[in-house]
Design a protein around this motif. Structure first.
Motif, PDB file in Angstrom:
ATOM      1  N   ILE A   1       0.697  -0.840  -0.247  1.00 54.59           N
ATOM      2  CA  ILE A   1       0.002  -0.282   0.102  1.00 54.59           C
ATOM      3  C   ILE A   1       0.776   0.952   0.578  1.00 54.59           C
ATOM      4  N   GLY A   2       0.426   2.544  -1.036  1.00 52.55           N
ATOM      5  CA  GLY A   2       1.325   3.256  -1.173  1.00 52.55           C
ATOM      6  C   GLY A   2       0.752   4.447  -0.451  1.00 52.55           C
ATOM      7  N   VAL A   3       1.735   5.484   0.504  1.00 46.89           N
ATOM      8  CA  VAL A   3       1.136   6.645   1.058  1.00 46.89           C
ATOM      9  C   VAL A   3       2.527   7.243   0.420  1.00 46.89           C
ATOM     10  N   VAL A   4       0.672   8.654   0.156  1.00 47.06           N
ATOM     11  CA  VAL A   4       1.148  10.091  -0.431  1.00 47.06           C
ATOM     12  C   VAL A   4       0.524  10.796   1.124  1.00 47.06           C
TER      13      VAL A   4
ATOM     14  N   ILE B   1       2.731  11.308  -6.227  1.00 48.36           N
ATOM     15  CA  ILE B   1       1.815   9.813  -6.413  1.00 48.36           C
ATOM     16  C   ILE B   1       2.577   9.790  -8.296  1.00 48.36           C
TER      17      ILE B   1
ATOM     18  N   ALA C   1       5.165   6.960  -6.988  1.00 50.67           N
ATOM     19  CA  ALA C   1       4.630   5.753  -6.710  1.00 50.67           C
ATOM     20  C   ALA C   1       3.304   5.146  -7.770  1.00 50.67           C
ATOM     21  N   ASP C   2       3.502   6.312  -8.766  1.00 48.71           N
ATOM     22  CA  ASP C   2       2.411   4.627 -10.082  1.00 48.71           C
ATOM     23  C   ASP C   2       4.078   4.817 -10.910  1.00 48.71           C
TER      24      ASP C   2
ATOM     25  N   CYS D   1       3.336  -0.418  -6.005  1.00 48.57           N
ATOM     26  CA  CYS D   1       2.050  -0.605  -5.046  1.00 48.57           C
ATOM     27  C   CYS D   1       0.602  -1.049  -5.884  1.00 48.57           C
TER      28      CYS D   1
ATOM     29  N   LEU E   1      -2.914   3.214  -3.500  1.00 51.00           N
ATOM     30  CA  LEU E   1      -2.547   4.354  -3.345  1.00 51.00           C
ATOM     31  C   LEU E   1      -3.070   5.160  -2.857  1.00 51.00           C
TER      32      LEU E   1
ATOM     33  N   ILE F   1      -4.092   8.705  -0.747  1.00 52.54           N
ATOM     34  CA  ILE F   1      -3.575  10.905  -0.371  1.00 52.54           C
ATOM     35  C   ILE F   1      -4.471  10.375   0.366  1.00 52.54           C
TER      36      ILE F   1
ATOM     37  N   THR G   1      -2.516   3.018 -11.629  1.00 46.63           N
ATOM     38  CA  THR G   1      -2.961   2.726  -9.888  1.00 46.63           C
ATOM     39  C   THR G   1      -3.690   3.081  -9.333  1.00 46.63           C
TER      40      THR G   1
ATOM     41  N   ILE H   1      -6.732   4.858  -6.672  1.00 48.63           N
ATOM     42  CA  ILE H   1      -6.593   5.532  -5.471  1.00 48.63           C
ATOM     43  C   ILE H   1      -7.316   6.368  -5.480  1.00 48.63           C
TER      44      ILE H   1
END
Length: 466
Positions: free
Chosen positions: A140-143, A187, A190-191, A196, A199, A201, A228, A230
């Motif tokens: 899991i990506g977190v911005v 973003i 991450a993309d 991920c 994602l 945000i 990805t 979002i």
């Protein structure tokens, strides 16, 4: 006469007027309607501010547009904070606008509604373009900001709900000048990493000004074109941003975003338990079916003893048939021989001789010749019949011998004894059950090994598996 000192050139007069206007008329707020709006390549805005009686020309230079979030349009009612001046090149009175606000709604609210309407018309909020969240999540990506409480809340929820996923933080400022550009860069990074599965945000709550970075048009287009899926989790549940509309899924809070991105481990464990139970039931049912099928196969298996008994019975039956056939052949030939003997007696020379003597029609010499001829003829006939009888008997016996040999060969070919004679053996337990696997024998058990010439009784000392 006039005084020459009181004569001004046009430029000097206009300069004097300009200084008089600028020194005596203060900066003030004016309300009016925009008309004659122009936006040349220089980036400055020129328009007229009018009411129902008159109008005044206005100029809003590019450097003063930094805080203007909405787009001015003809017919829009506005408030301007402006300083009066005189444009000496043309002698025009004008206002230099320093600040502009829409009447009735705030600057940011109007800008928000304008951008929302624009992007809606372009289809950026269309549900058909939104990506579905994955069911299996590994990363899991977190911005968000690394110094805020948002990332800690997300980590806490994920550790409790779904601790199996990795968390990648793409650190970014989320408020202030240049925040939108930093969020866009995070973003994109991450993309492009393709690491991920989903994602998030996220940032905490705040005023419209605090959240304005998430209302920028450029950021909305970055979210729209990302590959990805979002989840947008900006502010509190009542806060709404352009990023929320364009994202694939909107979460009311960052913690809710973490829950939307992952399945619940308790639900997964429950599903695993149910699937495990169902699997055990299916395995048990399959074992029962296979055992029933194995039992049927065992009933169909013919043991060596049964095979030998069956073949012996077949041999007795064939031998009996062969004896009956030979007896029938001899009886038939005997009957034929009796018929031939009866015919021979009917044509016996004695009857003819007696008849010849009785008639006394032939002379003794002629009678002897006839008798001799008859005897010779019948001797030849008898020899031929005897030869035919022997040939027929010999041919029949050879035919029956060949049939007997074929049956004996087939019987020998099917007999397990022939297999045993080539070095193979058959091992059974004391119940005459054939042993085909090591699992059917036990240490200390008495077993029987049948060879071609007899049986060996043994005791199992050790069992080794391949």
């Amino acid at each position: 006469m006039f005084n020459l000192d009181e004569i001004y050139s046009v430029s000097n007069f206009l300069s004097l007027c300009n200084k008089t206007v600028e020194n005596n008329i203060p900066t003030c707020w004016l309300q009016g309607e925009i008309s004659n709006l122009a936006r040349p390549a220089s980036g400055h805005w020129y328009f007229s501010l009018k009411d129902n009686k008159t109008q005044v020309r206005c100029a809003l230079f590019r450097l003063n547009q930094r805080n203007v979030k909405f787009t001015p349009e003809n017919g829009m009612e506005i408030l301007v904070r402006a300083a009066p001046t005189l444009y000496e090149a043309r002698g025009d009175f004008q206002l230099i606008v320093q600040q502009i606000e829409p009447v009735g709604v705030g600057n940011l609210n109007l800008a928000f509604e304008q951008l929302k309407s624009k992007l809606t018309d372009e289809g950026l909020f269309d549900p058909s373009h939104k990506k579905i969240l994955p069911t299996q999540v590994n990363t899991i990506g977190v911005v968000s900001s690394s110094t805020g409480s948002v990332i800690q809340d997300i980590i806490k929820v994920l550790n409790k709900r779904y601790p199996f996923a990795d968390i990648l933080l793409f650190d970014s400022v989320v408020q202030g000048q240049g925040a939108a550009a930093k969020i866009e860069q995070a973003i994109i990074a991450a993309d492009n990493s393709q690491r991920c599965d989903v994602l998030i945000i996220a940032r905490g709550g705040g005023s419209l000004e605090d959240l304005w970075a998430f209302n920028e048009e450029s950021l909305a287009r970055i979210i729209y074109h990302a590959k990805t899926p979002i989840i947008s989790a900006i502010g509190h549940e009542t806060d709404t941003t352009i990023a929320d509309f364009v994202a694939d899924v909107r979460a009311p809070t960052p913690s809710a975003a973490a829950m939307l991105a992952t399945p619940d481990k308790l639900e997964l464990l429950s599903r695993v338990v149910k699937l495990s139970s169902l699997l055990r039931q299916q395995i048990a049912q399959n074992q029962q079916r296979q055992q029933a099928y194995l039992d049927q196969l065992q009933l169909r298996i013919i043991t060596p003893d049964r095979q030998l008994n069956y073949l012996s019975q077949q041999l007795d039956y064939l031998s009996h048939r062969l004896g009956n056939i030979i007896t029938s052949i001899f009886d038939s030939q005997k009957f034929k021989l009796g018929s031939l003997s009866s015919n021979l007696k009917q044509h016996s020379p004695e009857a003819q001789i007696k008849h010849a003597i009785t008639l006394n029609q032939l002379s003794a010499k002629r009678l002897n010749q006839q008798i001799s001829q008859l005897i010779q003829h019948h001797k030849q006939t008898l020899v031929q019949l005897n030869i035919r009888l022997k040939n027929a008997t010999r041919q029949l016996i050879n035919q029956q011998k060949n049939q007997l040999a074929n049956h004996a060969y087939a019987l020998e070919h099917l007999s397990p004894l022939s297999t045993l004679s080539r070095g193979y053996s058959i091992t059974t337990n004391t119940k005459q059950q054939v042993l085909t696997l090591t699992t059917q024998a036990q240490s200390g058990q008495i077993i029987q090994t049948r060879l071609s010439d007899g049986v060996i009784y043994s005791k199992v000392e050790k069992i080794e598996k391949n």
